[in-house]
Structures are given as structure tokens and as C-alpha cells.
Design an enzyme around this catalytic site. Sequence first.
Site, PDB file in Angstrom:
ATOM      1  CG  HIS A  91      -1.762  -1.023   1.508  1.00  0.00           C
ATOM      2  ND1 HIS A  91      -1.268  -2.653   1.785  1.00  0.00           N
ATOM      3  CD2 HIS A  91      -2.931  -0.945   1.089  1.00  0.00           C
ATOM      4  CE1 HIS A  91      -1.911  -3.060   1.366  1.00  0.00           C
ATOM      5  NE2 HIS A  91      -3.591  -2.560   1.444  1.00  0.00           N
TER       6      HIS A  91
ATOM      7  N   GLY B 204     -11.222   3.741   7.450  1.00  0.00           N
ATOM      8  CA  GLY B 204     -11.489   2.360   8.050  1.00  0.00           C
ATOM      9  C   GLY B 204     -11.712   1.735   9.409  1.00  0.00           C
TER      10      GLY B 204
ATOM     11  CG  HIS C 293      -5.938   1.229  -0.498  1.00  0.00           C
ATOM     12  ND1 HIS C 293      -6.356   1.170   0.828  1.00  0.00           N
ATOM     13  CD2 HIS C 293      -6.080  -0.542   0.297  1.00  0.00           C
ATOM     14  CE1 HIS C 293      -6.088   0.417   1.624  1.00  0.00           C
ATOM     15  NE2 HIS C 293      -6.455  -0.926   0.908  1.00  0.00           N
TER      16      HIS C 293
ATOM     17  CB  SER D 269     -22.531 -12.253  36.203  1.00  0.00           C
ATOM     18  OG  SER D 269     -23.568 -12.015  36.154  1.00  0.00           O
TER      19      SER D 269
ATOM     20  CD  GLU E 200     -19.354  -8.082  25.559  1.00  0.00           C
ATOM     21  OE1 GLU E 200     -19.111  -6.689  24.247  1.00  0.00           O
ATOM     22  OE2 GLU E 200     -19.791  -7.886  26.174  1.00  0.00           O
TER      23      GLU E 200
ATOM     24  CG  HIS F 177     -27.732 -15.844  26.970  1.00  0.00           C
ATOM     25  ND1 HIS F 177     -28.214 -14.548  26.007  1.00  0.00           N
ATOM     26  CD2 HIS F 177     -27.413 -14.188  27.822  1.00  0.00           C
ATOM     27  CE1 HIS F 177     -28.364 -13.695  26.295  1.00  0.00           C
ATOM     28  NE2 HIS F 177     -27.771 -12.974  27.633  1.00  0.00           N
TER      29      HIS F 177
ATOM     30  NE  ARG G 287     -26.838 -18.601  36.113  1.00  0.00           N
ATOM     31  CZ  ARG G 287     -27.827 -19.381  36.310  1.00  0.00           C
ATOM     32  NH1 ARG G 287     -28.026 -20.914  36.196  1.00  0.00           N
ATOM     33  NH2 ARG G 287     -28.753 -18.995  37.209  1.00  0.00           N
TER      34      ARG G 287
HETATM   35  C1  LIG Z   1     -11.272  -5.298  10.203  1.00  0.00           C
HETATM   36  C2  LIG Z   1     -10.240  -5.243   8.343  1.00  0.00           C
HETATM   37  N1  LIG Z   1     -11.677  -5.068   8.167  1.00  0.00           N
HETATM   38  C3  LIG Z   1     -10.929  -5.332   5.883  1.00  0.00           C
HETATM   39  C4  LIG Z   1      -9.549  -5.033   6.318  1.00  0.00           C
HETATM   40  C5  LIG Z   1      -9.171  -4.753   4.588  1.00  0.00           C
HETATM   41  N2  LIG Z   1      -8.698  -3.614   4.374  1.00  0.00           N
HETATM   42  C6  LIG Z   1      -7.821  -2.947   4.416  1.00  0.00           C
HETATM   43  S1  LIG Z   1      -7.210  -1.701   3.918  1.00  0.00           S
HETATM   44  C7  LIG Z   1      -8.867  -1.376   3.678  1.00  0.00           C
HETATM   45  C8  LIG Z   1      -9.232   0.039   3.360  1.00  0.00           C
HETATM   46  C9  LIG Z   1      -8.888   1.286   4.600  1.00  0.00           C
HETATM   47  O1  LIG Z   1      -9.326   2.412   4.488  1.00  0.00           O
HETATM   48  P1  LIG Z   1      -8.602   3.395   4.954  1.00  0.00           P
HETATM   49  O2  LIG Z   1      -8.491   3.166   7.103  1.00  0.00           O
HETATM   50  O3  LIG Z   1      -9.736   4.951   4.501  1.00  0.00           O
HETATM   51  O4  LIG Z   1      -7.229   3.246   4.168  1.00  0.00           O
HETATM   52  P2  LIG Z   1      -6.560   4.223   2.669  1.00  0.00           P
HETATM   53  O5  LIG Z   1      -7.002   3.380   1.540  1.00  0.00           O
HETATM   54  O6  LIG Z   1      -7.163   5.419   3.224  1.00  0.00           O
HETATM   55  O7  LIG Z   1      -4.638   4.153   2.956  1.00  0.00           O
HETATM   56  C10 LIG Z   1      -9.574  -2.583   4.096  1.00  0.00           C
HETATM   57  C11 LIG Z   1     -11.452  -2.448   3.980  1.00  0.00           C
HETATM   58  C12 LIG Z   1      -8.511  -5.121   7.158  1.00  0.00           C
HETATM   59  N3  LIG Z   1      -7.462  -4.797   6.994  1.00  0.00           N
HETATM   60  N4  LIG Z   1      -9.108  -5.240   8.323  1.00  0.00           N
END
Ligand SMILES: Cc1ncc(C[n+]2csc(CCOP(=O)(O)OP(=O)(O)O)c2C)c(N)n1
Length: 700
Positions: free
Chosen positions: A39, A183, A288, A411, A440, A501, A548
Site C-alpha cells: 500500500h 477504515g 491504496h 456475574s 467486549e 447465551h 455459572r
Molecule cells: C477489519 C478489517 N477489515 C478489512 C480490512 C481490509 N482492508 C485493508 S485496508 C482497507 C481500507 C482502508 O481504508 P482506510 O482506512 O481509509 O485506509 P486508506 O486507504 O485511506 O489508507 C480495508 C477494507 C482490514 N485490514 N481489516
Amino acid sequence: MSTAILPNDSKVQHSIDQLCINTIRTLSMDGVQAANSGHPGTPMAMAPVAYSLWQEFLRFDPTDPVWPNRDRFVLSAGHASMLLYSMLHLTGVRAVSKDYETLGEPSVPLDALKTFRQLDSRCPGHPEYRWTSGVETTTGPLGQGVATSVGMAIARQWLGARYNKPGFEDLFDFNVYALCGDGCMMEGISSEAASLAGHLRLSNLCWIYDNNHITIEGNTALAFSEDVATRFSGYGWNVTRVGDANDLEMLARAFRTFQETKDRPTLIIVDSHIGYGAPHKQDTSGAHGEPLGEDEVRLAKRNYGWPEDKKFFVPDGVYEHFQRGIGARGKELRDRWFARIDEYRKQYPELAEELYRMQHRQLPDGWDRDLPEFPADPKGLATRESSAKLLNAVAKNIPWLIGGAADLAPSTKTRLTFEGAGDFSAENYAGRNFHFGIREHAMGAILNGMSLVKVRPFGSGFFIFVDYLRGALRLSAIMELPAIYVFTHDSIGVGEDGPTHQPIEQLAHMRAMPGLIVIRPADANEVREAWKVILQLHHAPAVLALTRQAVPTIDRTKYAAASGLARGAYVLADAPGGDPEAILIGTGSEVALCLEAYEQLIREGVRARVVSMPSWELFDDQDQQYRDSVLPPDVKARVSVEEASDFGWTKYTGCEGHNIGIETFGASAPLKHLLKKFGFNVDHVVAAAKGQIERQRGKQ
Ligand SMILES: Cc1ncc(C[n+]2csc(CCOP(=O)(O)OP(=O)(O)O)c2C)c(N)n1
Ligand SMILES: [Mg+2]
């Protein structure tokens, strides 16, 4: 300094700052290009942010990247790993051994950048804690990094409250910075964590949000239109903006604003252009997740005024500049801190000793004194109850064992009730009882962050909700962090609460996770042994699955000692003469049932053996001889009994064994009806054992 390489272009700032920033950019682009994977866009855009933060603000000594009071930098946007690797390289971060010794060699030599994403490179696809010194936490699953940073900030507040003393107010005063993208902002875990961080008024926490409006599928307008600033204001954060990621003055002002804000966390929203400088890819999702391509790399370098043909090029003066900035500042701070800790040791020898042990993941002397023993008792008590007694006993002996629950402490019985334990809150950072709220997933990541700062954290909830924090738990295991997860209500034993549960497949999930130790003790004395094992883990997280409902306290004068738990499985009751025809294997609450069935079988003249198997992982770690002594290979008549999915049990019972488990999601009813419905009764177990023996005889 060779500024001569920069063309006479008004867009290019002729400064050492700009030279360093462009070095970060081009190293990142070249690394991705060489790997033909990765990236590039975000490192290109965020280079000035990383530069400003590291060079001007971060209190971090590259020659000692494990100094306890260093500022933490978390790259929550883990896909932008080349940005971090470039920083680790350029600032000259040194490698650290597994025993926390600083080695002379660089953590990320230039060759490592060149082998980005290749087997055994110090620059794997996403940043990996323990593998690359200077990486503070493993990131990649979006949202985890920011949530982990909250745990780090929490741990720092707790350390400060306990160990800072008059004249030593700055013993622990580090800040935690996390860089995240769209993200991370979209993931639920960041909302949970930010909400708690705001509530706790963690003023040592700063998130930097790369607001580039781009994710993989395209513009964020596809799926994300909320007002992030308003959202974080609502959480109680201080929100500030930098309208242009290239504006070093504005960035510096934002970081100063954070440092001056003493009553809440800070979010810095930075508007940026992904793939900055790449003429055809800037501001597109094309920047990206794939290399720019050789031509685009050249064009971007031309835009930066960079020699187009040079790869992995670090101009003269760049390393030196970082040494004069973060290098000199960090070293001075670090050396001063160690000089102060010597002084501290003289005045507060006990506290200093605690810090030493904690930082080396050791336990205090006498950590296992006064642990309760439980007399035989047919009525017994729930393992969550016995665990409460154990946890309180060990926590008295281990001052940095701290934790809590996701709103279920009444609990899960994980509350520390002894005098002085206190509650951790914005008003009392010294408290040892944590209220994670009903969050969680964030709790899991926060445990990771706390563990990375080296306190010993535990978190708790209903076992069924392990699903909610699985992403964080997986990172505990990947990072080999000794975080402790206490999960109660571990089976259909929850009764009336019903299928939503009742954990069924959760044990199988947990057992499938590499590096995680799962323990499901049978009675109060096994609980004691379980805590002893767990506390001595250095590099593995543990899940303690507890009931439990009450379970009998096994008569250890009649049956084998609970200390067998340490080996994962042990012969609890054996056939007279020790030559069994059939083996009953149980875990947790089902061990008592196995014993009842055993007694009946013995009465009927059947030579049965009962194996208590609280932990598959601990058992699998034993040598073959021990494993064969517990489960003799020639005794093929075997029955496993566990109120859960029987997935995986054939490993111990063989394909022809009989696995008594549950194949549905359970049901809502009083437990005694459920036990009948699902076949967890003496008659069924006895019949299964006899059936097994018949089957084996039939084959002879
Ligand atoms: C929980 C999760 N879901 C999906 C992905 C796959 N993934 C990697 S980067 C990305 C997009 C991220 O966008 P952003 O955070 O805006 O990063 P930018 O492209 O701007 O660097 C995705 C969906 C991941 N790494 N983690
Ligand atoms: Mg983005």
C-alpha cells in the site's frame, strides 16, 4: 546535504524537512514496488505527519526502543506499514532481543526495506510486534490499533498513579499516538474504545485521523458520511483539524494543542491526498492497495524533485537530521529517566523492584502464598465462585494484576474486593477494578494495550460473548501477550437464558487458535491450579472457562490431586489395578458426571478410567510418554463428555470413540431438563462406555 538534487520548482520546498519527508515517501513507494505488493498511497500522504510527530514531538529513543516511559506510536492503519518501516529505518531504531536487551544492529536495515513482504524480512506485510523492534503493536485488522492505544494510555495512567511520587511526577508520563484511517473510524471497535477513552478523560491519548476520503472500493461517500468531528466531540474528546497534511506548521500546532490539553483525549483530523504526488493515482483508491507501477513511481519522484532512477535512495544529511532531532532528544530523555530511576530505587526500593519485575514479566516473590484449598464437598460451588477467591488471593500478592469486566463483574465474580483495590476511573487512576462497559471487543484490545505496557491485565464476560472480542483475542495470541480472559457461564449450564447465551462452538473456536491456552477446570481445586498455570505464562494469552452453576468439589483423598491440571490432562480415577477397558474423558462441569458414571461402571465390574482434561493445549505440550500414560494407545474404548460441540474430540477419542456433545444451539429450560434432553446423565455415559467396550470386543 544534497539539496542540489531538488529542481527549481516552486511546489518543492527546499528544506531538510522536505527532503526527509520525500525520503519517507520514496522509500515507501520503492518498497511496495519491489515487493510488487502493498500500500503505497497512505505512506506518501502521511509522510509529513509521521515526520512532524517523530522529529519534533515523540519522546522516543531509537537506541532503546523499549525504554518504559517512551511515547508510543501505533500505526492503526497497518496496511501503511512501509510508512512505519521507513521511520524505523531513518531514525535508526535498534533491534532488541527477546530478553529486552538492546542489540547494536538496526531493527530495519535498508536491505529489510528492499525485502518488504518477503519471507523472514523484518518488514512483513503488516507491522508485527515482537518481530520488528520499534513496532509497538501488531496492526492490520482495522480498528485494533486505535483500540489497543486506549489500553496503553490506560496502563500509563495506572502506572503514573501508583508509581509517580513527589519529586518523581514524571516517572510515567508518556503519551500514546495512533494514526488511523477511514477504515479504523468505521469499525465498531474504535467507537467502543473512543467512547471509553473519552469517559476516562485520557489526556495522554492522541489519535490522528487520515481523512483522505478513500477506502478500497472508492470514495468514502459510498458508505461513510457521518460527521466524525461531532461524533468525537460527543465522546468527550478534544477535536482539532489540519486542513492540509503537508502543512508542517499546522501539524505542529495540532500536536501542541494535544500536549496542552489536560482533561481529555485529542483527535486530530488531517485532510490528506492518498498517493500524494502520483499524477494518475493521487486521490484514487488505485493508490491504496497496489504498487504504483514503475512509470507512476518515476512521475511521482519527478514531482518531488527526486532523481527518477534512484531506488531506496537516502540523500546525504537525512539520517543525520533525524539523529539531531528525535535521536538526540530521545536519548537525552531516556538517559535522564534511567538516572532518575536509580534515584527512585534508593527512595522507593520496593516500588522500583515491582517495576523491574513487571517490565520483565516476572512475578513478585510469594505470588502464590495463601491460595485457598477447597475441602471435598458433594454440593461444591461454581467454578466462577472459586475463581473469585483465587483471583482475589493472587491479586493481593501481585500488585499489577489489574482488570475487570464488560459490565458483568457481579456475574463473572472478577471483582477485586480486598481493601484498597479501588475502582479505576477518571477520578482514580490507581484503582484496580476496571469497568470496560458493554464493550467486549474494545476490552480485548485494551487488554492487549495494557499488556504491551507490561501490567498484567484480565478481562471477563460471558463465554458466549468471546465471539464479540475474537479479533482482539487473536491479536493477543499473535503477539504472544499474557492477557487473561475469564469467561463464565461456559455451557448449557446457564439454563433458562437459552440458545443465545449457551456457548456451543466457542470451545472449539478457542482451541483452534494457535498459541492460546484454554483451561476449563472441573472443580475449585482445579481452578486454583489453573490460576497458578496462567499466572506463570509469559508469552501466551489464556482463556479460563468457568461455570455459572455449582460443581462438586472432588474428593482428592479418593481421586488424584488437582495439580495434574498443569499437564493439561491427568488420570483422575483409575480402574482397579490400573488396566482400564474404557476411558471417560471430561472437562469442566462434566468431570463430576464422568466420576459418577465411573463409580457405576466399577460397581458393575467394568474397568473404567476417568481422565480430567481441562486443557488440550497443555496436554499436547507433554511428551509422548506422558500422553500415552494418560491415554494408552491400546485402550480404544473412549468416551468424551463435554457440553459443547464435539468438534475436534476425535483427536483424543479416535474416529471410533464416542463423543457426547451438543450439535444444536442448546435450548431454554431449567438445567436439569437440558441435561436430560442432551444426554448428560449417568445412564447415557455408562451406556456409551459399555457400547465402546462392546465395539472393541467385536473387532477382536
Ligand atoms: C477489519 C478489517 N477489515 C478489512 C480490512 C481490509 N482492508 C485493508 S485496508 C482497507 C481500507 C482502508 O481504508 P482506510 O482506512 O481509509 O485506509 P486508506 O486507504 O485511506 O489508507 C480495508 C477494507 C482490514 N485490514 N481489516
Ligand atoms: Mg482512507
